[in-house]
Design an enzyme around this catalytic site. Structure first.
Site, mmCIF file in Angstrom:
data_model
loop_
_atom_site.group_PDB
_atom_site.id
_atom_site.type_symbol
_atom_site.label_atom_id
_atom_site.label_comp_id
_atom_site.label_asym_id
_atom_site.label_seq_id
_atom_site.Cartn_x
_atom_site.Cartn_y
_atom_site.Cartn_z
ATOM 1 N N ASP A 136 44.446 32.338 47.652
ATOM 2 C CA ASP A 136 43.423 33.336 47.308
ATOM 3 C C ASP A 136 43.807 34.112 46.049
ATOM 4 O O ASP A 136 42.978 34.346 45.178
ATOM 5 C CB ASP A 136 43.242 34.342 48.452
ATOM 6 C CG ASP A 136 42.429 33.794 49.602
ATOM 7 O OD1 ASP A 136 41.493 33.021 49.350
ATOM 8 O OD2 ASP A 136 42.723 34.147 50.754
ATOM 9 N N ILE A 137 45.059 34.526 45.969
ATOM 10 C CA ILE A 137 45.496 35.390 44.867
ATOM 11 C C ILE A 137 45.466 34.659 43.530
ATOM 12 O O ILE A 137 44.995 35.199 42.523
ATOM 13 C CB ILE A 137 46.887 35.988 45.162
ATOM 14 C CG1 ILE A 137 46.776 36.959 46.346
ATOM 15 C CG2 ILE A 137 47.455 36.684 43.942
ATOM 16 C CD1 ILE A 137 48.103 37.449 46.869
#
Length: 189
Positions: free
Chosen positions: A177-178
């Site tokens: 996600d990051i």
């Protein structure tokens, strides 16, 4: 007025979970004025702790605050005609719209790139999809939800992080996600 290289940039944030809010958090950190648009029942991550002792209604969980710092929030029901009309007015004055709904959601609201760009041709419209979007080509997984652990497993990262004689193990931070959230922020800038 905020300071930073993106001071004066107006961003409408329609994101949820981690990747999208991380994107708009980075834009806020760079000085953009980010307005988070939340549904009537609030962003789901608001209900994830830990909670400050004085938050008896549990509206400001640590997870929510960690990726939504520096943003202003407003409630808007995009499923209603009035809510969609208000969003269109806000989008006319925004520089950027960021969303990470599954494919087709913004089209159902009448708020997709094609619709908004007719009224605001200079609008930067950033969509974060785990398995693609019809605009970028087809994918057999396009309709699948993309959660960090799914991305880690499909990418093979978990296969190199498990114990030597055991099963695969998720990488601690949400790199699935990051990293995409960071790349989207860079693409917007």
């Amino acid at each position: 007025m905020r300071d930073g290289p993106l001071a004066g940039v107006r961003v409408l944030d329609l994101t949820h979970a981690l990747a999208g809010p991380y994107t708009t958090m980075l834009l806020s950190d760079l000085g953009a004025d980010v307005v988070k648009i939340e549904p009537p029942d609030g962003d789901l991550s608001r209900r994830a702790g830990p909670f400050p002792p004085d938050d008896v209604d549990k509206h400001f969980g640590g997870y929510f605050q960690s990726v939504n710092r520096g943003k202003r929030s407003v409630m808007l029901n995009l499923k209603s005609m009035d809510g969609a009309a208000v969003f269109r007015r806000l989008a006319r004055e925004a520089d950027v719209v960021v969303e990470n709904f599954t494919p087709g959601v913004m089209e159902r609201f009448g708020l997709d790139y094609e619709s908004l760009s007719r009224e605001h041709p200079r609008l930067i419209y950033a969509a974060l999809r785990g398995f693609g979007d019809r605009r970028s080509g087809s994918s057999p997984y396009q309709e699948w939800p993309a959660f960090d652990i799914v991305i880690q497993a499909m990418a093979g990262i978990m296969g190199i992080t498990g114990t030597e004689d055991g099963a695969p193990i998720k990488v601690g931070p949400g790199v699935g996600d990051i990293f995409p959230g960071t790349m989207l922020a860079l693409g917007i800038v």
